[in-house]
Write a protein that holds these residues in place. Structure first.
Motif, PDB file in Angstrom:
ATOM      1  N   ALA A 201       0.810  -1.202  -0.166  1.00 17.51           N
ATOM      2  CA  ALA A 201      -0.037  -0.042   0.170  1.00 17.51           C
ATOM      3  C   ALA A 201       0.927   1.254   0.082  1.00 17.51           C
ATOM      4  O   ALA A 201       0.538   2.129  -0.808  1.00 17.51           O
ATOM      5  N   GLY A 202       1.976   1.003   0.772  1.00 18.86           N
ATOM      6  CA  GLY A 202       2.816   2.497   0.904  1.00 18.86           C
ATOM      7  C   GLY A 202       2.039   3.670   1.691  1.00 18.86           C
ATOM      8  O   GLY A 202       2.470   4.386   1.817  1.00 18.86           O
ATOM      9  N   THR A 203       0.829   3.292   2.045  1.00 16.46           N
ATOM     10  CA  THR A 203       0.123   4.388   3.046  1.00 16.46           C
ATOM     11  C   THR A 203      -0.088   3.769   4.233  1.00 16.46           C
ATOM     12  O   THR A 203      -0.334   2.292   4.430  1.00 16.46           O
ATOM     13  N   PRO A 204      -0.173   4.198   5.552  1.00 16.26           N
ATOM     14  CA  PRO A 204      -0.677   3.597   6.757  1.00 16.26           C
ATOM     15  C   PRO A 204      -2.044   2.851   6.660  1.00 16.26           C
ATOM     16  O   PRO A 204      -3.024   3.539   6.304  1.00 16.26           O
ATOM     17  N   VAL A 205      -2.093   1.676   6.533  1.00 14.31           N
ATOM     18  CA  VAL A 205      -3.197   0.814   6.699  1.00 14.31           C
ATOM     19  C   VAL A 205      -3.461   0.289   8.002  1.00 14.31           C
ATOM     20  O   VAL A 205      -2.591  -0.812   8.256  1.00 14.31           O
TER      21      VAL A 205
END
Length: 280
Positions: A201-205
């Motif tokens: 994702a490369g983003t906080p999930v």
């Protein structure tokens, strides 16, 4: 005469529903910071998102992709978004009523983390994972299908014709799955692609496991609200007492349900990720 009225009233009812839907979207506004839930179908997205909404008093919108069928009637719109023929931001602008709630859940958000980050940069995202053997069994339970077939037969295909978007799920449309795999293999690949998307994702999930939810549903929801910075406004324990969990028909063991061949397909396809989540 009755048949004539029925044939006339059905298009009128459909036109009326379309008009109501049109008016809803014309007057709705997109909420800019919804909590977004994704995960495989039958992984617990509905139960967890709904209980969180009840516990926090926030509005909930469910399954926007499933609410809009393709103009040709062939399933729902997710494959168009995955393949790039329909941009996610265009979909959100076209159907704002489905994104006006404070919590929005759709299992297929699991494949759109980066696109969601662009459209909703301030939104927390949650990925729900479930043991793929139980997850795939839950999908087949929902469709009243066996898990030990080599290939789907005419009866199963008739079911998918009636069930609309589920055919796209079993086919894995838009995900570039191995077309040589049988229906179990495609569902296993789909589960693995969702986990791949989470790790990439490369983003906080935020990751949560459905199995942890089953162990203590009220405590899980309280912890999840705290994790997301949401304020609980009620105790869901009474609601849970009146609404016991349903985990499908379990008279057959997992191996008996799938058969050795199909169970091996799931474990071979998903095994690497299963170990990461404690699914022995």
């Amino acid at each position: 005469m009755q048949g004539t009225w029925s044939s006339v009233s059905r298009p009128l009812r459909r036109a009326g529903a379309d008009l109501i839907r049109y008016c809803r979207h014309r007057t709705a506004s997109v909420f800019p910071r919804p909590v977004i839930f994704g995960g495989s179908p039958k992984s617990g997205t509905t139960a967890i998102a709904a209980l969180l909404a009840e516990a926090t008093g926030l509005s909930l919108s469910s399954d926007p992709f499933w609410r809009v069928l393709r103009s040709d009637g062939d399933g729902y719109l997710l494959p168009d978004v995955l393949e790039g023929s329909l941009q996610l931001d265009a979909f959100v602008r076209r159907y704002p009523a489905y994104f006006s709630a404070r919590i929005v859940k759709d299992p297929d958000f699991a494949f759109l983390y980066r696109e969601l980050q662009q459209v909703f940069p301030e939104s927390p995202q949650v990925f729900i994972v479930r043991d793929p053997r139980e997850n795939i069994r839950g999908i087949l339970d929902r469709l009243h299908m066996r898990g030990d077939l080599e290939h789907l037969g005419p009866a199963e295909h008739r079911t998918l014709e009636r069930e609309g978007g589920w055919r796209a799920i079993l086919d894995g449309r838009g995900l570039g799955l191995d077309g040589r795999a049988n229906y179990i293999g495609r569902l296993a690949q789909r589960w693995a692609r969702g986990v791949d998307a989470y790790f990439a994702a490369g983003t906080p999930v935020h990751l949560v496991r459905y199995e942890d939810f089953l162990e203590d549903r009220a405590g899980f929801i309280a912890d999840l609200a705290d994790l997301l910075g949401l304020e609980p406004r009620g105790d869901v324990r009474q609601k849970l007492a009146r609404r016991p969990g349903h985990h499908g028909h379990r008279s057959l063991s997992t191996e008996a349900f799938f058969g050795r061949r199909n169970l091996s397909i799931i474990e071979r396809t998903c095994g690497g990720h299963m170990a990461k989540f404690g699914y022995a």
